[in-house]
Design a protein around this motif. Structure first.
Motif, PDB file in Angstrom:
ATOM      1  N   THR A  60      22.893  52.361  74.446  1.00  0.00           N
ATOM      2  CA  THR A  60      22.633  50.956  74.141  1.00  0.00           C
ATOM      3  C   THR A  60      23.656  50.072  74.844  1.00  0.00           C
ATOM      4  O   THR A  60      24.859  50.296  74.734  1.00  0.00           O
ATOM      5  CB  THR A  60      22.689  50.693  72.634  1.00  0.00           C
ATOM      6  OG1 THR A  60      21.718  51.518  71.978  1.00  0.00           O
ATOM      7  CG2 THR A  60      22.404  49.235  72.317  1.00  0.00           C
ATOM      8  N   ARG A  66      20.350  46.391  73.852  1.00  0.00           N
ATOM      9  CA  ARG A  66      19.098  47.100  74.087  1.00  0.00           C
ATOM     10  C   ARG A  66      19.362  48.412  74.811  1.00  0.00           C
ATOM     11  O   ARG A  66      20.413  48.625  75.408  1.00  0.00           O
ATOM     12  CB  ARG A  66      18.144  46.225  74.908  1.00  0.00           C
ATOM     13  CG  ARG A  66      17.758  44.943  74.207  1.00  0.00           C
ATOM     14  CD  ARG A  66      17.200  43.920  75.173  1.00  0.00           C
ATOM     15  NE  ARG A  66      15.982  44.357  75.801  1.00  0.00           N
ATOM     16  CZ  ARG A  66      15.361  43.669  76.746  1.00  0.00           C
ATOM     17  NH1 ARG A  66      15.851  42.515  77.161  1.00  0.00           N
ATOM     18  NH2 ARG A  66      14.240  44.126  77.278  1.00  0.00           N
ATOM     19  N   SER A 167      11.991  47.532  76.303  1.00  0.00           N
ATOM     20  CA  SER A 167      13.165  48.116  76.965  1.00  0.00           C
ATOM     21  C   SER A 167      12.836  48.586  78.374  1.00  0.00           C
ATOM     22  O   SER A 167      13.696  48.584  79.256  1.00  0.00           O
ATOM     23  CB  SER A 167      13.717  49.282  76.138  1.00  0.00           C
ATOM     24  OG  SER A 167      12.871  50.426  76.214  1.00  0.00           O
TER      25      SER A 167
END
Length: 401
Positions: A60, A66, A167
């Protein structure tokens, strides 16, 4: 043998420089080493495989909050190198085949699910490239779940599908997202999670049928001249000419082996990576000559059966589609063709259009391009505007225009 992160890092960098890695690549390793050293402070700077596994799972981005595919790749690559040193006392820079840099999930439930999916796609007898793409899509989703704090398959819900697709936009253009969804959908069907499949459908990812501009004759001539001259390295010239003349897919160029080339018969025979179908193609003298120039003069000494190898150490087979794109892009730039985006997809369209204009029947073009279905070739009909105009029927006399 060193066990401190900083000490192992020094050894790794020395080995990378001895292997003649690019300074930019070494810089990426050093950046990852610094972050690993920060994590290792809780263990007094000492490295262990457990610490490495924790580091590899840190996918992340602290900046965006994200999932980061780049962090996953960089950290996983470094951990693999550190683990090889701890296990053997030697730094192993050996790379696997395409997709080998992907980090696997850590929780037992996700590992078991990924393994079951891997066994399933192998049981189906799918092509290697398809199995790799399907497996990668499944693992990336499972890694996304772990990065989101989800460690049970039952906890995954429709919102995670939307988060996962979001993502992917860090690495995929919106127009290319359909390809990722295509590789991901079979995994969800395998798990029988209809709710997740419904969420994927609700995302409404559509395929973009982009019209690919035709390669101008002048540009083609410039590229061929550059490839047959001394402006382009023999390897890059051979790859570009093969793609330009035969329309071979990038995966087939990467997998091409020395024994696939019949030097006396001026042909190559392969089993296509995508379809699993055999394919034999004639090799024009200019292509065969450039292949011979590379194999006999420029190709690094190696036991690897693939024809095309990395020009920089380690001299392994080319990794993936991106490496072929980079090579064709460099070749076109060297030829002075800078206004055209080029890859094997465009060159396949070019080869098909030239065959069509030469009056080659569609079934023959389909065979040359290695399509599993002749219907796949129909897309190229729209490229030949002159032939399409010839199909237009005149309006009956007296019809209003």
């Amino acid at each position: 043998m060193e066990t401190m992160v900083d000490d192992i890092g020094v050894v790794v960098v020395e080995v990378l420089r001895a292997a003649r890695y690019k300074e930019s690549t070494i810089g990426n390793y050093q950046k990852s080493i610094r972050w690993l050293a920060v994590l290792a402070q809780k263990d007094d700077g000492r490295y262990t495989p457990a610490l490495g596994a924790e580091f590899a799972s840190m996918t992340t981005s602290p900046r965006t909050g994200r999932f980061s595919g780049q962090r996953r790749f960089d950290y996983g690559r470094l951990v693999s190198v550190f683990d090889s040193y701890v296990a053997t006392g030697l730094v192993s820079l050996v790379k696997g085949t395409r997709g080998a840099g992907i980090v696997v999930p850590h929780c037992a439930a996700f590992v078991a699910l990924a393994d079951a999916w891997s066994d399933e796609v192998e049981r189906r007898g799918l092509a290697i490239s398809t199995r790799s793409a399907y497996g990668r899509a499944a693992r990336e989703y499972l890694l996304f779940l772990e990065a989101s704090g989800i460690t049970s398959w039952e906890e995954a819900d429709g919102t995670t599908i939307f988060g996962y697709l979001d993502s992917l936009l860090e690495r995929w253009a919106p127009s290319a997202l359909w390809s990722a969804v295509t590789n991901f959908r079979p995994f969800l069907a395998f798990t029988r999670r209809q709710d997740l499949l419904d969420a994927l459908t609700m995302a409404r990812i559509r395929r973009w049928h982009q019209l690919i501009p035709e390669l101008a004759e002048r540009d083609e001539l410039l590229v061929v001249r550059a490839c047959t001259g001394r402006d382009v390295p023999a390897r890059d010239a051979a790859i570009t000419l093969l793609a330009l003349v035969t329309g071979l897919r990038a995966c087939d160029l990467i997998a091409l082996r020395l024994k696939d080339i019949d030097w006396r018969g001026s042909t190559l025979g392969i089993v296509q990576q995508k379809t699993g179908n055999p394919l034999t193609l004639p090799l024009p003298a200019v292509v065969l000559g450039k292949l011979a120039e590379y194999v006999l003069g420029d190709r690094p000494h190696s036991d690897i059966p693939n024809v095309f190898l990395r020009s920089l150490a380690p001299h392994l087979a080319l990794a993936d589609h991106a490496s072929i794109y980079a090579i064709t892009r460099r070749t076109f730039r060297a030829a002075g063709v800078t206004q055209t985006k080029v890859g094997t997809r465009k060159l396949r369209h070019h080869a098909a259009t030239k065959l069509l204009r030469a009056g080659t029947p569609l079934p023959t073009i389909s065979a040359i391009l290695g399509h599993s279905s002749p219907d796949s070739t129909n897309v190229y009909l729209g490229e030949d505007t002159e032939q399409m105009r010839a199909c237009v029927l005149p309006l009956p006399a007296g019809t209003a225009r």
